[in-house]
Design a protein around this motif. Structure first.
Motif, short mmCIF file in Angstrom:
data_model
loop_
_atom_site.label_atom_id
_atom_site.label_comp_id
_atom_site.label_asym_id
_atom_site.label_seq_id
_atom_site.Cartn_x
_atom_site.Cartn_y
_atom_site.Cartn_z
N PHE A 184 -50.02 13.11 91.34
CA PHE A 184 -50.84 14.32 91.45
C PHE A 184 -50.27 15.47 90.65
N TRP A 185 -49.00 15.40 90.35
CA TRP A 185 -48.39 16.36 89.42
C TRP A 185 -47.84 15.54 88.27
N LEU B 195 -54.28 23.42 87.11
CA LEU B 195 -55.06 23.67 88.31
C LEU B 195 -56.38 22.89 88.29
N GLY B 196 -56.79 22.45 89.46
CA GLY B 196 -58.09 21.80 89.56
C GLY B 196 -59.22 22.81 89.45
N ARG B 197 -58.94 24.04 89.85
CA ARG B 197 -59.96 25.09 89.86
C ARG B 197 -59.41 26.34 89.20
N ARG C 154 -60.43 29.97 89.87
CA ARG C 154 -60.08 30.67 91.10
C ARG C 154 -58.66 31.21 91.08
N SER D 246 -45.72 30.58 100.46
CA SER D 246 -45.94 29.54 99.47
C SER D 246 -45.04 29.72 98.26
N ARG E 241 -40.02 15.82 99.50
CA ARG E 241 -40.01 14.56 98.76
C ARG E 241 -38.61 14.21 98.30
N CYS F 65 -49.61 26.39 100.82
CA CYS F 65 -50.87 26.71 100.13
C CYS F 65 -50.89 28.18 99.72
N PRO F 66 -51.01 28.44 98.41
CA PRO F 66 -50.86 29.83 97.96
C PRO F 66 -52.03 30.73 98.33
N CYS G 116 -59.88 26.55 97.73
CA CYS G 116 -58.79 25.77 97.14
C CYS G 116 -58.77 25.91 95.62
N ILE G 117 -57.61 26.22 95.07
CA ILE G 117 -57.50 26.35 93.61
C ILE G 117 -57.06 25.05 92.96
N GLY G 118 -56.84 24.03 93.76
CA GLY G 118 -56.49 22.73 93.20
C GLY G 118 -55.10 22.65 92.63
N CYS G 119 -54.15 23.37 93.24
CA CYS G 119 -52.78 23.34 92.71
C CYS G 119 -52.01 22.11 93.18
N ARG G 120 -52.47 21.49 94.25
CA ARG G 120 -51.90 20.24 94.77
C ARG G 120 -50.49 20.41 95.31
N MET G 121 -50.13 21.64 95.58
CA MET G 121 -48.84 21.89 96.23
C MET G 121 -48.82 21.20 97.60
N MET H 222 -50.30 18.48 98.43
CA MET H 222 -50.09 17.04 98.29
C MET H 222 -48.61 16.74 98.13
N ALA H 223 -47.93 17.65 97.44
CA ALA H 223 -46.49 17.46 97.28
C ALA H 223 -45.77 17.65 98.61
N GLY I 148 -62.12 19.09 91.82
CA GLY I 148 -60.93 19.91 91.58
C GLY I 148 -60.36 20.55 92.83
N THR I 149 -60.72 20.05 93.99
CA THR I 149 -60.11 20.57 95.21
C THR I 149 -59.57 19.40 96.03
#
Ligand code: SF4
Ligand code: SF4
Lengths: 492, 333
Positions: free
Chosen positions: A80-81, A139-141, A144, A156, A251, B180-181, B200-205, B207-208, B243-244
């Motif tokens: 995912f990263w 970023l996915g979005r 935003r 965060s 992780r 989550c930011p 959601c901005i989709g940063c995937r933090m 998920m980490a 993207g979210t």
């Protein structure tokens, strides 16, 4: 603006070295300003076109990715990263090198820094902007993004990344701008208004009525000292905070106490290497052979090799305890002998063994050798970041199924666009700004650029105020402000 | 999907023992089936016996034996320890509650905290058939990769395989929320961690940060959704936004409307129980109803990866040689 004759200050000469000084100053100005005047060369235009097309291709690929999703860049739930976060870390990392090299050399009063500072600071500026921009494909979005400073979540790590990176970008801009103030005044004085009315106006505003008076110099140098002092801990904090975006997750492979210094040193190491690459390229392309000499490359090479050794040490420290106890060492096994072994050992060879060997062997300790070594370091450290990011991402936290990241044309194009944007940004930058720090070079005198400094020259230099500014204390005003030690300014 | 109200109706018909007070603050017009069923102690006991019988038929024999095996050398936080650490008032708001500026307005669509949702998964019952995953994916229109409820097949230290269904643990101390930011991840007042895909901005933090790999991203734009008459909400994020991030929602909408979660309803082995810590009841897809605290206590239920300090709302009942603690190191094979 009251146009005081700069030469009055610059070339005040008590010991009859006026002619030599004048010649040197003229040379510096000619070399620094040549790329900014008149028509550009064919080679320049060709390079800018090619680089520009690569950047455009990257932007096109990003638009494609926006439409079809991050899946198009090879991402998936067990990867995912990947490449974009590596780009963020790597580009902001190389930027740190440029800024800190320049700041440290300033603070320690190294006269040989003069021909390098503008290039180093320019590299820092361009790469930090590119690095920060890589957050958007990550970023996915991206649309935003504005939410981060609005819906603030102080717990965060990403919020603090945002704060750190934006502060650092600002500091880099200031750090680039300050030494430009006198230069812009000099440029306006030298080139005049006639054939560049717009630039003339901009420079006039930005040079803040610089006349080169002693008071102005004192102020500029205190401010420069201050920002040099600030930018070092600031950059340390930026890379620590960046590393905590990884290390604050649970992780295995990321939750490492060694991560902040690991990132800071990686940044310095790769940054120094990039300064060498840029210096080498601009030396050739912009004909700065007279000013940037083998001595610069060798010294930067030494700094780079030292940082490389520290980085190797931290790499071992990172792998050692977990690898030995084997508690969460799946990622270590994969790094050393598994699916990430090829990139890891590439880093070891091209990023540690080769550059350190090239610095260690006298025969290769020259411009060519240092350039090859630093190209190796820059590439290897990008790959090392991949090896830092991917194994912990793709490792299974439950079960034993490893994920895979597939490079796609989208992610490769966008990354290459970032790479191409470095020379492109620098070439455009030095189309409008002097490629050398004119004021600093005149102040430091020719000695900053000579190949070998003999003992006699060194002795002579002590008694020759002409080499430094004769601004009242005869020591050169940087040092006169209490920074560094003037007598030891030129070292062998 | 199995209607809970039917079960509860049966139960109440039999014993007529619904305490009015436990239903008092439920959603307008909705039955309060879990609550009513719950307090039917006798029924619960009967069902438990049922359960034990089934377990006796299991491949590794006696429950007692299995428990004995598990009792040794496993340092999992047991439900006993967990229960002892709780304040006596049994105030299950958890330790992170709702945070963030956005949480309040998003919570408006869910019921007041009459319930504190939980889940119990009986590993001794799970045969790894994957019906829970399939039911979840069907209900939420997920791609094959998006296994919000995922059944892992694991091997314990003596080489036996077992199955581990893994929903989102609805952690009371959720790392995904802390990182989550933009407060897109929030924890509503029933203890369910949800994602606002409009923020959601989709940063995937997240998920980490999630130690359970419970989060799934919307990577590709080519997912086809049928026309859905209702707006996507954090409780029912369908269609999902490109993207979210998405994840198991505990089917909190179902739960608040007296239905089981899709996975619990879809499990033909009755391994998955939806539970409510407030009313102390848990029900599985077979209609087995148990008193939650007693069930967890007696079966010596554990949470997964307690060392992560996440305080999951999902408990596992270990049966035949499951060795959850071995998974942290992963990939021995
Ligand atoms: S299991 Fe993962 S996604 Fe679910 S609440 Fe916990 S940390 Fe968040
Ligand atoms: S991906 Fe979305 S939900 Fe996850 S941390 Fe980022 S903004 Fe929050």
């Amino acid at each position: 603006m009251k146009e005081t004759d700069m030469n009055e200050n610059v070339l005040l000469d008590e010991n009859g070295h006026r002619a030599a000084q004048q010649a040197w100053a003229a040379d510096v100005r000619r070399a620094a300003l040549k790329p900014t005047i008149g028509r550009t060369s064919v080679a320049w235009r060709l390079s800018v076109t090619v680089l520009g097309l690569i950047v455009l291709a990257g932007i096109g690929a990003w638009i494609y990715q926006l439409k079809y999703g991050l899946g198009a860049a090879g991402y998936n739930d067990q990867a995912f990263w990947a490449v974009y976060i590596v780009d963020v870390v790597a580009f902001i990392g190389v930027s740190y090198g440029g800024a800190v090299i320049s700041a440290v050399l300033r603070l320690t009063g190294q006269s040989w820094r003069a021909p390098l500072t503008r290039l180093a600071e320019g590299t820092a500026l361009v790469t930090v902007i590119i690095g920060a921009l890589f957050i958007f494909p990550h970023l996915g979005r991206p649309e935003r993004f504005w939410e981060i400073p609005i819906f603030v979540n102080t717990s965060s790590p990403l919020f603090w990344d945002f704060m750190a990176i934006s502060t650092y970008v600002l500091a880099t801009v200031i750090f680039f701008y300050l030494p430009l103030i006198p230069d812009m005044a000099i440029v306006n004085k030298t080139l005049g208004r006639a054939d560049r009315p717009v630039l003339y106006k901009i420079y006039k505003v930005l040079s803040l009525k610089w006349m080169g008076s002693e008071r102005q110099r004192r102020m500029l140098h205190s401010v420069l000292t201050l920002i040099s002092l600030i930018i070092i801990p600031l950059a340390v904090s930026v890379h620590s905070v960046l590393s905590w975006a990884f290390a604050t997750t649970s992780r295995p492979g990321w939750m490492e106490t060694v991560f902040p210094p690991y990132f800071v040193i990686a940044a310095l190491y790769s940054g120094t290497a990039l300064v060498i690459v840029v210096a080498s390229a601009f030396r050739k392309g912009y004909h700065l052979e007279r000013f940037i000499t083998k001595r610069h490359f060798v010294r930067l090479g030494y700094i780079m090799a030292a940082l490389g050794l520290v980085y190797a040490y931290l790499t071992i420290a990172d792998l050692m305890s977990e690898g030995y106890t084997g508690i969460t060492s799946g990622w270590i096994r994969e790094t050393i002998s598994g699916r990430y072994a090829i990139p890891f050992w590439f880093y070891v060879l091209a990023g540690e063994v080769l550059p350190i060997a090239l610095v260690a062997v006298k025969k290769t300790r020259n411009i060519k050798g240092m350039t090859v070594a630093s190209i190796g370091v820059v590439i290897a450290l990008w790959i090392k970041r991949i090896v830092i990011v991917l194994p912990p991402v793709t490792q299974p936290l439950i079960g034993s199924y490893w994920g895979t990241y597939h490079f796609t044309w989208v992610s490769i194009t966008i990354t290459l666009a970032g790479v191409a944007a470095i020379p492109l940004g620098l070439m455009l930058l030095f189309r409008v700004l002097p490629v050398l720090s004119i004021e600093e070079m005149e102040e430091m005198g020719e000695l900053g650029s000579v190949e070998q400094v003999s003992r006699e020259t060194l002795e002579a230099q002590k008694h020759l105020p002409a080499f430094a500014y004769a601004n009242g204390n005869g020591n050169g005003h940087v040092n006169g402000n209490g920074v560094g030690m003037p007598e030891k300014e030129v070292q062998l | 999907m199995r209607k809970l109200s039917k079960i509860s109706k049966q139960a109440s018909d039999e014993l007529d023992l619904i305490p009015a007070e436990s239903c008092a603050s439920s959603v307008d017009g909705q039955a309060c089936p879990i609550t009513s069923a719950a307090l039917v102690e006798e029924s619960a006991n009967k069902e438990e016996k049922d359960l034990s019988r089934r377990r006796f038929l299991g491949m590794f024999g006696a429950v007692a034996g299995a428990t004995a095996v598990l009792g040794t050398g496993i340092e999992l936080l047991s439900y006993r320890a967990y229960a002892q650490s709780l304040p006596k008032t049994n105030n299950w708001t958890g330790n992170s509650g709702m945070t963030g500026s956005g949480a309040a307005d998003m919570a408006s669509t869910v019921a007041p905290p009459t319930h504190q949702w939980a889940m119990v998964i009986d590993l001794s019952m799970c045969n790894g058939c994957g019906s829970c995953t399939a039911a979840c994916q069907k209900a939420h229109y997920l791609t094959p990769d998006q296994t919000w409820m995922k059944v892992f097949t694991l091997t314990n230290s003596v080489g036996q395989t077992y199955h581990l269904p893994r929903p989102c643990m609805q952690c009371e101390n959720p790392p995904c929320l802390h990182v989550c930011p933009v407060h897109a991840t929030f924890r509503q007042d029933q203890g369910v961690v949800l994602v606002n895909q409009d923020r959601c901005i989709g940063c995937r933090m997240c998920m980490a940060a999630c130690p359970y790999e419970a989060r799934y991203f919307n990577w590709n734009s080519d997912v086809k959704y049928p026309p859905i008459p209702v707006e996507a909400t954090p409780e029912f994020p369908v269609p999902q936004r490109l993207g979210t991030v998405g994840k198991c929602t505990f089917c909190v909408g179902n739960l608040n409307h007296g239905l089981l979660s899709e996975c619990a309803a879809g499990c033909s082995m009755g391994a998955i129980y939806n539970g409510d810590l407030k009313t102390d009841v848990a029900v599985n897809g077979m209609g087995t109803t148990v008193k939650l605290s007693k069930f967890l206590y007696e079966k010596n239920a554990v949470t997964y990866k307690p060392e992560q300090n996440t305080h999951p709302r999902v408990w596992y009942i270990l049966g035949a040689g499951q060795d959850l603690s071995a998974d942290a190191s992963a990939a021995k094979s």
